[in-house]
Design an enzyme around this catalytic site. Structure first.
Site, PDB file in Angstrom:
ATOM      1  N   HIS A 128     -28.314 -40.313  40.083  1.00  0.00           N
ATOM      2  CA  HIS A 128     -27.740 -41.349  39.673  1.00  0.00           C
ATOM      3  C   HIS A 128     -28.472 -42.220  38.558  1.00  0.00           C
ATOM      4  O   HIS A 128     -29.359 -42.849  38.690  1.00  0.00           O
ATOM      5  CB  HIS A 128     -27.391 -42.483  40.966  1.00  0.00           C
ATOM      6  N   CYS A 140     -21.602 -45.392  39.454  1.00  0.00           N
ATOM      7  CA  CYS A 140     -20.387 -44.813  39.903  1.00  0.00           C
ATOM      8  C   CYS A 140     -19.620 -45.421  41.161  1.00  0.00           C
ATOM      9  O   CYS A 140     -18.632 -44.928  41.778  1.00  0.00           O
ATOM     10  CB  CYS A 140     -20.716 -43.376  40.212  1.00  0.00           C
ATOM     11  N   CYS A 150     -24.140 -38.550  40.489  1.00  0.00           N
ATOM     12  CA  CYS A 150     -22.809 -38.566  39.570  1.00  0.00           C
ATOM     13  C   CYS A 150     -23.068 -37.915  38.335  1.00  0.00           C
ATOM     14  O   CYS A 150     -22.171 -37.978  37.391  1.00  0.00           O
ATOM     15  CB  CYS A 150     -22.375 -40.121  39.549  1.00  0.00           C
ATOM     16  N   LEU A 403      -9.479 -53.525  -6.811  1.00  0.00           N
ATOM     17  CA  LEU A 403      -8.535 -52.791  -6.989  1.00  0.00           C
ATOM     18  C   LEU A 403      -7.739 -52.669  -8.295  1.00  0.00           C
ATOM     19  O   LEU A 403      -7.167 -51.902  -8.643  1.00  0.00           O
ATOM     20  CB  LEU A 403      -7.379 -53.672  -6.083  1.00  0.00           C
ATOM     21  N   SER A 405      -8.147 -54.570 -12.603  1.00  0.00           N
ATOM     22  CA  SER A 405      -8.633 -55.947 -13.360  1.00  0.00           C
ATOM     23  C   SER A 405      -7.517 -56.303 -14.194  1.00  0.00           C
ATOM     24  O   SER A 405      -6.547 -55.409 -14.648  1.00  0.00           O
ATOM     25  CB  SER A 405      -9.919 -55.711 -14.116  1.00  0.00           C
ATOM     26  N   GLY A 406      -7.305 -57.466 -14.045  1.00  0.00           N
ATOM     27  CA  GLY A 406      -5.899 -58.140 -14.685  1.00  0.00           C
ATOM     28  C   GLY A 406      -6.352 -58.949 -15.779  1.00  0.00           C
ATOM     29  O   GLY A 406      -7.472 -59.396 -16.186  1.00  0.00           O
ATOM     30  N   GLN A 407      -5.413 -59.828 -16.096  1.00  0.00           N
ATOM     31  CA  GLN A 407      -5.275 -60.875 -17.185  1.00  0.00           C
ATOM     32  C   GLN A 407      -6.621 -62.062 -16.766  1.00  0.00           C
ATOM     33  O   GLN A 407      -7.201 -62.354 -17.811  1.00  0.00           O
ATOM     34  CB  GLN A 407      -4.232 -61.484 -17.147  1.00  0.00           C
ATOM     35  N   VAL A 411      -9.309 -57.762  -9.439  1.00  0.00           N
ATOM     36  CA  VAL A 411      -8.394 -58.212  -8.164  1.00  0.00           C
ATOM     37  C   VAL A 411      -9.115 -57.134  -7.117  1.00  0.00           C
ATOM     38  O   VAL A 411      -9.627 -55.942  -7.483  1.00  0.00           O
ATOM     39  CB  VAL A 411      -6.915 -57.479  -8.372  1.00  0.00           C
ATOM     40  N   ASP A 516       7.377 -62.400 -17.493  1.00  0.00           N
ATOM     41  CA  ASP A 516       6.641 -61.142 -17.553  1.00  0.00           C
ATOM     42  C   ASP A 516       6.948 -59.950 -16.681  1.00  0.00           C
ATOM     43  O   ASP A 516       6.141 -59.182 -16.357  1.00  0.00           O
ATOM     44  CB  ASP A 516       5.088 -61.418 -17.679  1.00  0.00           C
TER      45      ASP A 516
HETATM   46  P1  ADP Z   1      -2.755 -59.314 -14.050  1.00  0.00           P
HETATM   47  O1  ADP Z   1      -1.275 -59.650 -13.658  1.00  0.00           O
HETATM   48  O2  ADP Z   1      -3.620 -60.719 -14.041  1.00  0.00           O
HETATM   49  O3  ADP Z   1      -3.073 -58.662 -15.141  1.00  0.00           O
HETATM   50  P2  ADP Z   1      -2.448 -57.553 -12.249  1.00  0.00           P
HETATM   51  O4  ADP Z   1      -1.679 -58.319 -11.195  1.00  0.00           O
HETATM   52  O5  ADP Z   1      -1.838 -56.419 -12.879  1.00  0.00           O
HETATM   53  O6  ADP Z   1      -3.523 -58.129 -13.054  1.00  0.00           O
HETATM   54  O7  ADP Z   1      -3.444 -56.699 -11.275  1.00  0.00           O
HETATM   55  C1  ADP Z   1      -4.467 -55.583 -11.755  1.00  0.00           C
HETATM   56  C2  ADP Z   1      -4.306 -54.429 -10.901  1.00  0.00           C
HETATM   57  O8  ADP Z   1      -4.918 -54.805  -9.793  1.00  0.00           O
HETATM   58  C3  ADP Z   1      -2.942 -54.019 -10.735  1.00  0.00           C
HETATM   59  O9  ADP Z   1      -2.625 -53.048 -11.769  1.00  0.00           O
HETATM   60  C4  ADP Z   1      -3.112 -53.105  -9.506  1.00  0.00           C
HETATM   61  O10 ADP Z   1      -3.552 -52.010  -9.614  1.00  0.00           O
HETATM   62  C5  ADP Z   1      -4.143 -53.920  -8.655  1.00  0.00           C
HETATM   63  N1  ADP Z   1      -3.326 -55.066  -7.996  1.00  0.00           N
HETATM   64  C6  ADP Z   1      -3.059 -56.344  -8.353  1.00  0.00           C
HETATM   65  N2  ADP Z   1      -2.461 -56.959  -7.362  1.00  0.00           N
HETATM   66  C7  ADP Z   1      -2.511 -56.367  -6.246  1.00  0.00           C
HETATM   67  C8  ADP Z   1      -1.949 -56.397  -4.678  1.00  0.00           C
HETATM   68  N3  ADP Z   1      -1.458 -57.211  -4.325  1.00  0.00           N
HETATM   69  N4  ADP Z   1      -2.285 -55.123  -4.153  1.00  0.00           N
HETATM   70  C9  ADP Z   1      -2.484 -54.117  -4.394  1.00  0.00           C
HETATM   71  N5  ADP Z   1      -3.174 -54.043  -5.820  1.00  0.00           N
HETATM   72  C10 ADP Z   1      -3.113 -54.941  -6.609  1.00  0.00           C
END
Ligand code: ADP
Length: 655
Positions: A128, A140, A150, A403, A405-407, A411, A516
């Site tokens: 045990h 047990c 056990c 994920l 990069s955006g404006q 992200v 946009d």
């Molecule tokens: P911005 O509009 O500021 O240029 P985005 O919104 O296009 O940036 O985001 C850039 C990237 O990040 C996207 O192309 C996508 O791959 C990812 N992304 C943005 N928002 C999300 C979300 N809500 N879920 C998953 N991926 C995202």
């Protein structure tokens, strides 16, 4: 002090003052613990009163020949420090629980006893692993003290084997080695203990000396090199952690793989299948997630920075600060491919190791109780994260991975309250006219439609500002079309356009202009649903190249003539962009007017030139997109009309 000798049966093999648990021979007798001088000879194990450094009356004795099993006992979580190393002696007439003063002491007793009993008749092949307490075995639940074991007693076979040559016993066991005094107020906590592997003399004022084989409380990990410890006399100081080995129990984990007392769920294939597997997250992220969970024994396993290795992270609230302590343990593997945290506990697989530690703290900070998952979990569609408030608590969000990069900045995928997936736009300073955005964010949050990427809230109290939105597992529509477009049928492409059109009809109805709309600003969910994102955001971009129609980044190719000429935005200019988006969808993510630059497009459009029909698009579908490019805004359809056209087309085409 310990004596060795084999010539005479009465010669002492080992002796030490140890704690002994009362045997509870009567059911009602209470459990207590007494210090006894244990003396082990080839003939018997006897224990004596021990007072003023002298052996007193003999209190009991077990005939060596009657011993059937000698093994460790699993400890319970809240075991005080002086009872961390129990072992059991099962003999013909009873069951004795004794506590080693430390791991070495217990190991030496086990080795000495096991060596002497190896030729005994009636050795047990099962035992045990848990204590017999309050009328039953903890492992047990059997209520008879002589109930058959056990769990398999692994040693049974090797004790019978002729190749079993016992190891030499070291000769330095000290009589009555002092136990560490409990830390006041912390006695119930799962304290961490380390054993010094080497002697150490302190260098500065903040250090204390270490003596090999003595044990110390670990009070804090000051950094990766220094531990703050307390010794048996209560002295505290910093010592190099390389001189210490954290104490691990030697409980018999193998029972889980043989004859377990508890029913384990069937083994899954790989670590990835398990809730606790967090994959590629960093140490800091794991700490944040565990702290958010905020429960004793919250844990996860992540990939280590060394390829092919894993790290287990666990939270305990019982020590140090109120946010708890997170410890990270490397999962090692040996030459036989077994995995272990401490090399005396090896397992065939990572899940088995985890299962073991879900039942036994066995030297780690605390038992593993609450797997913290990074597996995807959507916020329920009806939920509003901030209870209706648009300012969310930054500390509720852990950023997990980039994920895109955006404006405005990056992200990131984030976890909200350690549970739900969110996307977090991190806004670089001065990339956005945030005051204006924040004034309107509340309205944008209320734009709630199944085909609009949900805006959950913002964190604005410092940079980077967070814009927290619904997470869309398949990323941007543009990249999805490029990567997976060829796998899609035309009716699925049309369905994507329908999704976008439905969201746009909703915005149109609320007199909200997107400004946009393009495949790059739509996102694809895990089930391939497309949702419209970034609605209205173009207004807040602080980048002349992007916002002014003469700027190089301005989305001229998605813009109606009244937009690139006069910046005259309306739902009808959104309709123009929707036509371009349909074209992008049916050409699987191609760039519109590929061969022309922005200035040439302005010229061509003004001359009446329009995009050609993508070959995946039928004439009827092309007619729909083409109607969006009427030079006169009023002549373009509304989203409401477009939606019913697409729907009637879908109804006609489908069987
Ligand atoms: P911005 O509009 O500021 O240029 P985005 O919104 O296009 O940036 O985001 C850039 C990237 O990040 C996207 O192309 C996508 O791959 C990812 N992304 C943005 N928002 C999300 C979300 N809500 N879920 C998953 N991926 C995202």
């Amino acid at each position: 002090m310990m004596f060795r000798g084999n010539s005479m049966q009465s010669e002492i093999i080992i002796e030490e003052v140890l704690l002994k648990r009362s045997q509870q021979k009567k059911k009602i007798s209470p459990v207590n613990y007494k210090e006894r001088l244990f003396v082990f000879t080839q003939r018997s194990l006897s224990y004596y009163d021990y007072d003023k450094e002298k052996r007193g009356n003999r209190k009991g004795s077990v005939d060596v020949k009657k011993i059937r099993c000698v093994e460790t006992v699993d400890i319970e979580e809240q075991t005080p420090v002086e009872r961390q190393y129990p072992f059991q002696i099962v003999y013909k007439d009873g069951l004795l629980y004794i506590y080693g003063t430390n791991e070495d002491s217990r190991r030496q007793w086990l080795e000495a006893l096991q060596k002497e009993i190896k030729n005994n008749p009636y050795l047990l092949n099962k035992y045990h692993p848990g204590f017999f307490t309050n009328g039953k075995f903890l492992c047990c639940n059997q209520s008879c003290k002589t109930a058959p074991g056990c769990a398999i007693w692994e040693l049974y076979n090797s004790l019978h084997s002729p190749s079993n040559v016992s190891k030499r016993l070291p000769g330095n066991l000290k009589l009555n080695r002092p136990s560490l005094p409990p830390i006041p107020g912390e006695a119930k906590s799962p304290l961490r203990i380390a054993v010094a592997e080497y002697d150490y003399q302190p260098q500065g004022q903040s250090g204390i000396s270490l003596m090999k084989n003595h044990k110390y409380y670990i009070l804090a990990e000051k950094d990766s090199d220094l531990w703050r410890v307390r010794d048996a006399d209560g002295n505290e100081g910093d010592v190099p952690r390389t001189h210490l080995r954290e104490r691990f129990e030697t409980a018999s984990e193998t029972r889980k793989e043989t004859g377990s007392c508890e029913n384990d769920s069937p083994e899954k294939e790989t670590p990835e299948d398990y809730e606790w597997f967090a994959g590629d997250i960093t140490r800091a992220q794991s700490e944040q997630l565990l702290r958010q969970k905020g429960k004793e024994g919250a844990f996860m396993v992540r990939k280590s920075s060394q390829a092919g290795k894993y790290t287990m992270s666990v939270l305990s609230l019982a020590v140090e600060n109120k946010n708890g302590t997170v410890k990270h343990y490397h999962v090692h593997s040996n030459s036989e491919n077994k995995v272990y945290l401490a090399h005396n506990h090896c397992f065939d697989s990572l899940p088995k190791l985890i299962t073991y530690h879900q039942h036994n703290s066995a030297g780690i900070l605390t038992r593993l109780r609450h797997p913290v998952s990074t597996k995807l979990k959507k916020v329920p569609s009806s939920a509003a994260l901030g209870n209706g408030l648009w300012e969310l608590r930054r500390t509720d969000i852990v950023l997990l991975k980039e994920l895109g990069s955006g404006q405005f900045g990056e992200v990131q995928l984030g976890k909200w309250k350690g549970e739900y997936d969110v996307a977090v736009k991190t806004i670089r300073e001065s990339s956005m006219s945030e005051e204006e955005f924040l004034e309107e964010a509340e309205i944008m949050m209320k734009l709630n439609h199944p085909k609009l990427v949900r805006l959950y809230g913002v964190c604005t109290e410092k940079y980077p500002i967070y814009i927290v939105t619904e997470y869309m597992a398949n990323g941007s529509l543009l990249s999805y079309l490029k990567d997976h477009g060829k796998e899609l049928q035309p009716f699925q492409l049309l369905q994507m356009c329908h999704n976008v059109c439905a969201a746009m009809e909703f915005l149109e109805h609320h007199q909200f202009i997107h400004r946009d709309l393009a495949a790059r600003n739509c996102l694809v969910d895990s089930d391939s649903t497309v949702k419209v994102s970034d609605f209205g955001m173009a207004r807040y971009v602080l980048d002349d190249q992007y916002v002014s129609s003469v700027g190089t980044k301005f989305p001229v190719k998605w813009s109606a003539p009244e937009v690139f000429h006069y910046s005259n935005f309306s739902s009808k200019s959104d309709v123009w962009a929707f036509g371009i988006l349909m074209w992008e969808v049916f050409s699987l993510g191609k760039h519109p007017y590929e061969l022309y630059d922005n200035a040439q497009v302005v010229e061509k459009i003004s001359q009446g030139f329009r995009l050609y029909r993508p070959h995946l698009s039928s004439e009827t579908i092309y007619e729909i997109m083409y109607s969006c490019w009427h030079e006169i805004p009023e002549q373009r359809p509304t989203f409401h009309q477009l939606l019913s056209q697409i729907e009637s087309f879908q109804n006609d085409e489908q069987p």
